[in-house]
Design an enzyme around this catalytic site. Sequence first.
Site: not given
Ligand code: BGC
Length: 828
Positions: A439, A443-445, A452, A505, A706, A727
Amino acid sequence: MLTLSRLRCELQTEPLGLGETSPRLSWELSEGTQTAYQIQTNNGWDTGRVESGQSVAVVYTGPALESRQRVEWTVTVWTEGGEASATSQWEMGLLVSGDWQGEWIENGLVGGRKSFIPSPYFRQEFRLDGPIASARLYVTALGLYEAHLNGQRVGDEELSPGWTDYKQRVRYATHDVTDLLSTGDNCLGAILGSGWYVGHVSWNDRQYYGDAPKLLAQLEVTLLDGSRVVVGTDESWQTGFGVVLQEDMQMGEAVDARREPKGWDRPGFTGWHASALRAPRYTGSLDAPASPPIRAVKTVVPVEKTKVSDGRYLWNLGQNLVGRIRLKATGKEGKTVTMRVAERLEDGKIYTANYRAARSTDYFTLADGENDLTTRFTFHGFQYVELSGVDENATIEAYVLSSDLEPVGTFACDEPLLNQLWQNIEWGWRGNSLDVPTDCPQRDERLGWTGDAQVFIRTSLFLADAQTFWEKYQQDLADSQNEKGDIPPVAPNPDVLSFEGGPAWADAVVICPWTVYRCTGDPRILERHADSMARWVDSLVQSSKDHIRCYQGFEGWRGFGDWLSTNAETPNEVIGTAFYSHVARLVAKAFRAIGRDGSAYDELADVVKAAFVKEFGDQLRTQTANVLALHFDLLPAEQRPLALMELVADIEERGDHLSTGFVGTPYLPHVLTEGGYLDVAYRLLMQTSWPSYLYPVTQGATTIWERWDGWTEEKGFQDIGMNSFNHYAYGAIGDWMTSVVAGIDLDPDVPGYKKSLLRPRPGGGLMQVSASLKTGYGRLASAWQIDGDRFSWTVEVPANTTASAILPSGAAHDLGPGSHSFEEGWIA
Ligand code: BGC
């Protein structure tokens, strides 16, 4: 004259260390149309002359392939007027676990869920008593590794071995290291990092998969006299530490130049006395990689440097990117330079709030004199770099990290804002294709969000030769599927959220492979994953009520909705049910494409469609609801014009603005175009006020944001809880720009551009547009121009393919390979 080029095996040129035992072979013709081919290999496979035009993904069906086997293949091709042959080769990797003599080793030092350890180094010396004929290094890590041989780094892969569900599999690399070895004493070594295995993944603590990095290596040397030497990792390896004091992909890295263990990767080093420990047995499978590794694909130099205060400088790279910094600084021994990065500035200062817990801070402790330093095991998403503790002579440059996918598509036009948008789409993809389609990279992700991925996949396949990248992701999806058939919101799945991903998703498990098949014509991904796709749809039968998915009151996850839409709520049950019918239909098509009976899924799609019409048909309301109903063909013919009118009216009421989020946006311009509202689609594309594609561009964006309103003049930065400036999802407009604006599209019935549909639809005041795509057959291109009342158009159709060309007036032509030009009258 007919010649053959681009001979590829598993979409790679002369690959080493292949794990696929039914590899696919492809080649390109310089001209004409193939009528027959013959493949012969040096292990006795001969197809004989096959009367077929297939030049992409011809499956090897010769004798069973063995570990390390080198296969030479020659293809001969006949066209109406010519004949040509070419030869290439591939080499197999280690196919069975018994091939591995090396053992997993570790250093013994273990950090905690909140704490770090220095990077362990490992080394082993060995002798080669005679001249070397050839050598292969098979190597991997649980964590990350950088392999060294006799003072040199092996290969140029970064963040290897990438991210898979380590509970199930890890991939090893194969390197030809013949030239790095010498007769006599040698030394093999490696430095390990945390990576996804030990470091932070998502917003959770470290150590999701394991508590310390582990190394597995096996060097196989064949000497000229035919004898073999194998050096594998085991407890006799020495271990120590070096310059990397701590590291984590999200948090950053601390490098201390004074601690370079000089000569550690050469014979004769005596600095370390500790021995490696044998690591617990690894129970996952050791796979050969099937997709390109991450590499430093570009170097970016700053466009601007400003002094913030004494010893503190700020650089602007001019581009939001993903990677790491190389720092050159003259040092006072022991002085530590702190590097912080940001995607944006706020009041001239770096803005880091949107990184959330990802510290993204590197420390460089200098040695005396000239320092030339970089990090190894971290990466950041950034445009700005602030260094504290340097003098004004310090310089930086950025290494851009990305899966090393060959760029294949181009787009350019006479509107600079659109050209910038296109570049932002490219950079969004470059920064979010790091072995996994992520995504966001900052960040911490940094997770492989399924939604996506399915939103952007079609565009990505125009940008890059990403087939094997997506095949790998499909395996990640399959690995993350549970017994019920559920697909999580992210893959690989480090259990960040326990539920299934929900509409749009989890449906990626069907949409992605279908898109890969459509764009490449190669059925392999469907053959391998059809059952997983079907299991997902079967699970929806169970979880829906009267064929309504995510009905109100449903106790499971009702989905993310039309994520990040603007003042428009599309009910989850509408999105859910629309996607339910859509994915059932796609499974039916996928089954048919591989010769299986898909009728049950067609029937299911129809039943769900009927339920959709009954429940929601007359109350769609939002742009996204109408778009889904139209695009997935859910409405009876008489209701379609109404839905279209409602859609257009909503857009116009909002002053030519879209309200769609992740779910509706990719389909919106297509629905408008098909429905006869090309002008409305163009108005959305050319719109510069928020929310729109071009608003961020007018604000200096160099990547896709994003949110439509990641930053606005009125409100400044959006919610720090979720505001990425890199994003790729909304970059899905790239597909419309290439297929409609430039006019390079897939034939509706023939996948993979064996036959293409060339059909530009000018508008938006554009006068000149060109695009090209390096397909599996060669270059497909379209370039049009409007001069007063003339429309002129040139196309290129690759050898061994055909195209239907449709001019704006509707005049149609069937084309064969080669360049073709057209002209007709144009009324603005
Ligand atoms: C992500 C998104 C993802 C979403 C789901 C986010 O934190 O960055 O791109 O699809 O969460 O809702």
